[in-house]
Design a protein around this motif. Structure first.
Motif, PDB file in Angstrom:
ATOM      1  N   ASN A 115      53.525  76.363  64.035  1.00 47.41           N
ATOM      2  CA  ASN A 115      54.020  75.043  64.416  1.00 47.41           C
ATOM      3  C   ASN A 115      52.718  74.369  65.183  1.00 47.41           C
ATOM      4  O   ASN A 115      51.667  75.032  65.544  1.00 47.41           O
ATOM      5  CB  ASN A 115      55.295  75.039  65.442  1.00 47.41           C
ATOM      6  CG  ASN A 115      54.953  75.705  66.790  1.00 47.41           C
ATOM      7  OD1 ASN A 115      54.329  75.145  67.391  1.00 47.41           O
ATOM      8  ND2 ASN A 115      55.476  77.183  66.828  1.00 47.41           N
ATOM      9  N   ASP A 116      52.997  73.299  65.169  1.00 54.73           N
ATOM     10  CA  ASP A 116      51.844  72.329  65.862  1.00 54.73           C
ATOM     11  C   ASP A 116      52.397  71.919  67.390  1.00 54.73           C
ATOM     12  O   ASP A 116      52.370  70.630  67.578  1.00 54.73           O
ATOM     13  CB  ASP A 116      51.384  71.198  65.356  1.00 54.73           C
ATOM     14  CG  ASP A 116      49.979  70.803  65.460  1.00 54.73           C
ATOM     15  OD1 ASP A 116      49.483  71.221  66.287  1.00 54.73           O
ATOM     16  OD2 ASP A 116      49.847  69.579  65.223  1.00 54.73           O
ATOM     17  N   THR A 117      53.194  72.648  68.258  1.00 52.16           N
ATOM     18  CA  THR A 117      54.086  71.910  69.377  1.00 52.16           C
ATOM     19  C   THR A 117      53.172  71.361  70.334  1.00 52.16           C
ATOM     20  O   THR A 117      53.345  70.151  70.707  1.00 52.16           O
ATOM     21  CB  THR A 117      54.795  73.308  69.988  1.00 52.16           C
ATOM     22  OG1 THR A 117      55.682  74.008  68.829  1.00 52.16           O
ATOM     23  CG2 THR A 117      55.437  72.835  70.963  1.00 52.16           C
ATOM     24  N   ASN A 148      51.612  66.284  72.483  1.00 55.68           N
ATOM     25  CA  ASN A 148      50.706  65.679  73.317  1.00 55.68           C
ATOM     26  C   ASN A 148      50.252  64.134  72.482  1.00 55.68           C
ATOM     27  O   ASN A 148      50.361  63.008  73.391  1.00 55.68           O
ATOM     28  CB  ASN A 148      49.666  66.118  73.658  1.00 55.68           C
ATOM     29  CG  ASN A 148      50.024  67.417  74.577  1.00 55.68           C
ATOM     30  OD1 ASN A 148      51.008  67.443  75.227  1.00 55.68           O
ATOM     31  ND2 ASN A 148      48.872  68.569  74.678  1.00 55.68           N
ATOM     32  N   VAL A 149      50.143  64.223  71.487  1.00 53.64           N
ATOM     33  CA  VAL A 149      49.672  62.966  70.696  1.00 53.64           C
ATOM     34  C   VAL A 149      50.966  62.142  70.837  1.00 53.64           C
ATOM     35  O   VAL A 149      50.991  60.805  70.971  1.00 53.64           O
ATOM     36  CB  VAL A 149      48.967  63.504  69.219  1.00 53.64           C
ATOM     37  CG1 VAL A 149      49.186  61.944  68.444  1.00 53.64           C
ATOM     38  CG2 VAL A 149      47.947  64.103  69.167  1.00 53.64           C
ATOM     39  N   LEU A 150      52.107  62.565  70.329  1.00 54.30           N
ATOM     40  CA  LEU A 150      53.464  61.779  70.239  1.00 54.30           C
ATOM     41  C   LEU A 150      53.673  61.087  71.576  1.00 54.30           C
ATOM     42  O   LEU A 150      54.281  60.340  71.623  1.00 54.30           O
ATOM     43  CB  LEU A 150      54.324  62.610  69.604  1.00 54.30           C
ATOM     44  CG  LEU A 150      54.262  62.979  68.067  1.00 54.30           C
ATOM     45  CD1 LEU A 150      55.491  64.070  67.951  1.00 54.30           C
ATOM     46  CD2 LEU A 150      54.208  61.935  67.275  1.00 54.30           C
ATOM     47  N   PHE A 194      44.178  64.478  73.560  1.00 53.07           N
ATOM     48  CA  PHE A 194      45.318  63.864  72.741  1.00 53.07           C
ATOM     49  C   PHE A 194      45.927  62.831  73.579  1.00 53.07           C
ATOM     50  O   PHE A 194      46.302  61.868  73.136  1.00 53.07           O
ATOM     51  CB  PHE A 194      46.084  65.178  72.635  1.00 53.07           C
ATOM     52  CG  PHE A 194      45.632  66.438  72.086  1.00 53.07           C
ATOM     53  CD1 PHE A 194      45.238  66.210  70.866  1.00 53.07           C
ATOM     54  CD2 PHE A 194      45.670  67.569  72.768  1.00 53.07           C
ATOM     55  CE1 PHE A 194      44.554  67.406  70.221  1.00 53.07           C
ATOM     56  CE2 PHE A 194      44.944  68.817  72.132  1.00 53.07           C
ATOM     57  CZ  PHE A 194      44.400  68.537  70.950  1.00 53.07           C
ATOM     58  N   SER A 217      43.843  77.113  66.331  1.00 55.49           N
ATOM     59  CA  SER A 217      43.872  76.325  65.088  1.00 55.49           C
ATOM     60  C   SER A 217      42.682  76.734  64.345  1.00 55.49           C
ATOM     61  O   SER A 217      42.590  76.280  63.011  1.00 55.49           O
ATOM     62  CB  SER A 217      43.758  74.882  65.575  1.00 55.49           C
ATOM     63  OG  SER A 217      44.925  74.610  66.097  1.00 55.49           O
ATOM     64  N   THR A 258      49.713  70.381  70.289  1.00 54.85           N
ATOM     65  CA  THR A 258      48.819  69.194  70.167  1.00 54.85           C
ATOM     66  C   THR A 258      49.540  68.096  69.759  1.00 54.85           C
ATOM     67  O   THR A 258      49.389  67.128  70.269  1.00 54.85           O
ATOM     68  CB  THR A 258      47.997  69.829  69.020  1.00 54.85           C
ATOM     69  OG1 THR A 258      47.413  70.856  69.407  1.00 54.85           O
ATOM     70  CG2 THR A 258      46.952  68.880  68.505  1.00 54.85           C
ATOM     71  N   LEU A 259      50.680  68.173  68.673  1.00 50.71           N
ATOM     72  CA  LEU A 259      51.113  67.286  68.231  1.00 50.71           C
ATOM     73  C   LEU A 259      52.191  66.476  69.304  1.00 50.71           C
ATOM     74  O   LEU A 259      52.292  65.364  69.252  1.00 50.71           O
ATOM     75  CB  LEU A 259      52.060  67.594  66.828  1.00 50.71           C
ATOM     76  CG  LEU A 259      52.906  66.358  66.184  1.00 50.71           C
ATOM     77  CD1 LEU A 259      51.992  65.292  65.490  1.00 50.71           C
ATOM     78  CD2 LEU A 259      53.746  67.055  65.171  1.00 50.71           C
ATOM     79  N   PRO A 271      60.217  69.955  69.677  1.00 53.41           N
ATOM     80  CA  PRO A 271      59.839  70.146  68.344  1.00 53.41           C
ATOM     81  C   PRO A 271      61.063  71.025  67.472  1.00 53.41           C
ATOM     82  O   PRO A 271      60.823  71.396  66.464  1.00 53.41           O
ATOM     83  CB  PRO A 271      58.524  70.688  68.326  1.00 53.41           C
ATOM     84  CG  PRO A 271      58.647  71.595  69.799  1.00 53.41           C
ATOM     85  CD  PRO A 271      59.276  70.522  70.833  1.00 53.41           C
TER      86      PRO A 271
END
Length: 242
Positions: free
Chosen positions: A55-57, A62-64, A95, A46, A59-60, A185
């Motif tokens: 894409n933010d596969t 894990n947050v979701l 995350f 990043s 990181t995002l 994703p």
């Protein structure tokens, strides 16, 4: 792999699902090479000036996963079983745990040793903590974890990174994935969209029959598709790192 890549004198590297990016991307930068696509496993992807991640596969997702576990699955206590190495624990602590805590839930990390084949003891430790939900953040240990959860009689919700949702993994877990939640994703073939149909056609023609169709595989497929879309009309002689 990195040294052989550089020996070919390319102008760019197509990103992959590479847990060693923290080492390879700086090496590519030193060689004045762009890094295009791939997956953002670490902060290096990043922040590197020579890298463009599409894409933010990782990181995002894990947050979701953490948010969904606490908010939608009503997880007042969420046990997160993560791969017990630097990257796995980083993802869980950075995350998953904060996302769960932001929704008022308690979160506890249970590291799973990478070299340990039988993860029953780790799963039992997580269950003994008394969680409402168990989160899985260990892409290389999905079958072992899902099988251990089934053997332990766990019937409450499980939410996972989507590598555990690959058809070959679900089959190998022999029912351990039943009822599992995950975040994907990419558009699945069942959506019937034009992009999903194109991906299915490419996989059917070129991919091994038993390939795990999960986000790492689809990240690499989409990287090739995106690069082709951006540059297929450009004369190769005009392509350079900049």
């Amino acid at each position: 792999m990195c040294s052989s890549d550089l020996a070919d004198h390319p102008v760019a590297i197509l990103g992959s699902t590479d847990l060693a990016d923290a080492v390879t991307i700086p090496a590519y930068k030193a060689a004045n090479l762009a890094y295009l696509g791939g997956m953002n496993f670490t902060p290096v992807e990043s922040s590197a000036s020579n890298a463009v991640i599409f894409n933010d596969t990782a990181t995002l997702g894990n947050v979701l996963g953490g948010l969904y576990a606490a908010k939608e699955l009503k997880g007042k206590k969420v046990a997160v079983i993560a791969l017990g190495d630097t990257q796995g624990e980083f993802s869980a602590k950075t995350f998953w745990l904060p996302a769960i805590q932001s929704e008022g839930g308690q979160a506890k990390l249970f590291p799973a040793p990478p070299s340990q084949a039988d993860l029953s003891s780790i799963v039992e430790s997580a269950i003994s903590w008394g969680p409402d939900v168990i989160g899985l953040e260990s892409p290389s240990q999905c079958v072992a974890l899902l099988s251990a959860l089934k053997s332990a009689g766990w019937t409450k919700p499980v939410i996972s990174i989507d590598t555990c949702s690959a058809p070959v993994t679900i089959k190998a877990s022999a029912g351990g994935a039943e009822g599992m939640y995950w975040f994907q994703p990419f558009q699945l073939s069942t959506t019937g969209t034009s992009d999903a149909k194109l991906a299915d056609a490419i996989l059917a023609k070129y991919a091994p029959a038993k390939i795990a169709v999960d986000s790492p595989a689809l990240v690499e497929l989409s990287t090739v598709m995106d690069i082709w879309s951006a540059f297929h009309t450009t004369d190769p002689s005009k392509l350079n790192t900049t």
